[in-house]
Design a protein around this motif. Structure first.
Motif, PDB file in Angstrom:
ATOM      1  N   TYR A  98      -2.045   1.809  -5.621  1.00 44.05           N
ATOM      2  CA  TYR A  98      -3.102   0.789  -5.548  1.00 44.05           C
ATOM      3  C   TYR A  98      -4.454   1.437  -5.259  1.00 44.05           C
ATOM      4  O   TYR A  98      -5.485   0.967  -5.739  1.00 44.05           O
ATOM      5  N   GLU A 147      -4.199  -7.249   4.718  1.00 44.99           N
ATOM      6  CA  GLU A 147      -3.628  -7.701   3.445  1.00 44.99           C
ATOM      7  C   GLU A 147      -3.187  -9.183   3.465  1.00 44.99           C
ATOM      8  O   GLU A 147      -3.552  -9.963   2.612  1.00 44.99           O
ATOM      9  N   GLU A 192       6.862  -0.485  -8.898  1.00 49.66           N
ATOM     10  CA  GLU A 192       5.475  -0.956  -8.957  1.00 49.66           C
ATOM     11  C   GLU A 192       5.126  -1.376 -10.394  1.00 49.66           C
ATOM     12  O   GLU A 192       4.502  -2.402 -10.633  1.00 49.66           O
ATOM     13  N   PHE A 196      -9.353   1.376   3.077  1.00 48.41           N
ATOM     14  CA  PHE A 196      -8.036   1.414   2.458  1.00 48.41           C
ATOM     15  C   PHE A 196      -7.625   2.859   2.153  1.00 48.41           C
ATOM     16  O   PHE A 196      -6.481   3.252   2.366  1.00 48.41           O
ATOM     17  N   ASP A 250       4.302 -11.483  -4.255  1.00 49.53           N
ATOM     18  CA  ASP A 250       3.775 -10.395  -3.433  1.00 49.53           C
ATOM     19  C   ASP A 250       3.790 -10.756  -1.951  1.00 49.53           C
ATOM     20  O   ASP A 250       3.920  -9.902  -1.093  1.00 49.53           O
TER      21      ASP A 250
HETATM   22  C1  LIG Z   1       3.999  -4.830  -5.042  1.00 48.14           C
HETATM   23  C2  LIG Z   1       2.804  -4.360  -4.290  1.00 48.14           C
HETATM   24  N1  LIG Z   1       2.617  -3.048  -4.154  1.00 48.14           N
HETATM   25  C3  LIG Z   1       1.551  -2.601  -3.475  1.00 48.14           C
HETATM   26  C4  LIG Z   1       0.651  -3.476  -2.912  1.00 48.14           C
HETATM   27  C5  LIG Z   1      -0.544  -2.962  -2.165  1.00 48.14           C
HETATM   28  N2  LIG Z   1      -0.385  -2.948  -0.751  1.00 48.14           N
HETATM   29  C6  LIG Z   1       0.392  -3.778  -0.096  1.00 48.14           C
HETATM   30  S1  LIG Z   1       0.422  -3.470   1.561  1.00 48.14           S
HETATM   31  C7  LIG Z   1      -0.571  -2.184   1.432  1.00 48.14           C
HETATM   32  C8  LIG Z   1      -0.923  -1.354   2.610  1.00 48.14           C
HETATM   33  C9  LIG Z   1      -2.236  -1.652   3.206  1.00 48.14           C
HETATM   34  O1  LIG Z   1      -2.625  -2.938   3.191  1.00 48.14           O
HETATM   35  C10 LIG Z   1      -0.928  -2.026   0.098  1.00 48.14           C
HETATM   36  C11 LIG Z   1      -1.809  -1.016  -0.377  1.00 48.14           C
HETATM   37  C12 LIG Z   1       0.879  -4.841  -3.079  1.00 48.14           C
HETATM   38  N3  LIG Z   1       0.050  -5.757  -2.563  1.00 48.14           N
HETATM   39  N4  LIG Z   1       1.963  -5.261  -3.768  1.00 48.14           N
END
Ligand SMILES: Cc1ncc(C[n+]2csc(CCO)c2C)c(N)n1
Length: 221
Positions: free
Chosen positions: A140, A83, A206, A169, A45
């Motif tokens: 998410y 993040e 995802e 968020f 990630d």
């Molecule tokens: C594969 C993957 N998909 C989504 C996220 C979640 N996410 C990553 S950046 C972001 C925007 C605001 O921080 C969000 C919601 C993750 N971590 N990894």
């Protein structure tokens, strides 16, 4: 015409449901997920997040409207300060070192997901490039809300869950949803189809991302 976000939400439900039920998520919430799978997820990630932040900046360069541009630039900034910061704390907590990150090859699914987002940036439209980013926020956020009362017995799993159930968020997710609606206002039916396709592909990626971590996917050779 129906807002594109309404249509996107509807078409994603079957594949998002598979994410809600994925053992990576259910075991994480129940505290039963083996830590090595979570560690694997965090390392893959990290690569994804870096690329994801850069993509916000690259897409922002294609946009003239200052308010729309700002949404993406703020998104890029929040990502670097939010993040990735949370991740650095988590890495320390479970002993993932800079060397370990450096020596971890990018797995096929993480690579394909990032490649899809870049493909939309170079071959799609601005709206279809944004559509490729949107499931990341929106899915998410949905997962965070569903698991808001989960209380995973493993503190680092709870920390992860908490980061997606915050109102802060939700604000970012709503902005991205408004952005895709705005960018799609003038889209003809061919472009609307392209936007949906891009969004659905990311929604599938995802799902595949959980599976990648759960099986600790690797290249064959
Ligand atoms: C594969 C993957 N998909 C989504 C996220 C979640 N996410 C990553 S950046 C972001 C925007 C605001 O921080 C969000 C919601 C993750 N971590 N990894």
């Amino acid at each position: 015409m129906t807002k594109i976000s309404t249509e996107l939400f509807e078409i994603a439900q079957p594949v998002w449901n598979l994410s809600y039920q994925h053992p990576f998520i259910t075991e994480l919430a129940a505290g039963k997920l083996p830590l090595e799978k979570f560690r694997y997820y965090l390392k893959q990630d990290r690569y994804y997040l870096e690329q994801f932040g850069d993509l916000h900046e690259k897409i922002a360069q294609l946009i003239d409207n200052p308010a729309d541009k700002e949404i993406l630039l703020v998104g890029a900034n929040d990502m670097h300060d939010g993040e990735l910061d949370i991740r650095n704390t988590m890495f320390q907590e479970i002993g993932i070192t800079a060397d370990e990150i450096k020596s971890t090859p990018i797995a096929p699914t993480a690579y394909s997901y990032v490649t899809h987002m870049n493909y939309e940036l170079t071959n799609g439209t601005t709206a279809s490039a944004v559509a490729a980013l949107l499931p990341c926020y929106w899915l998410y956020s949905e997962i965070g809300h569903r698991l808001i009362n989960a209380q995973s017995p493993v503190p680092i799993y709870q920390e992860w869950l908490d980061s997606y159930a915050s109102t802060e968020f939700d604000g970012g997710t709503n902005q991205m949803v408004q952005l895709i609606d705005h960018l799609s206002e003038q889209a003809d039916s061919a472009e609307r189809a392209q936007i949906k396709d891009s969004f659905l592909k990311s929604s599938n990626y995802e799902l595949n991302f959980w599976q990648m971590a759960y099986t600790m996917e690797n290249w064959a050779g």
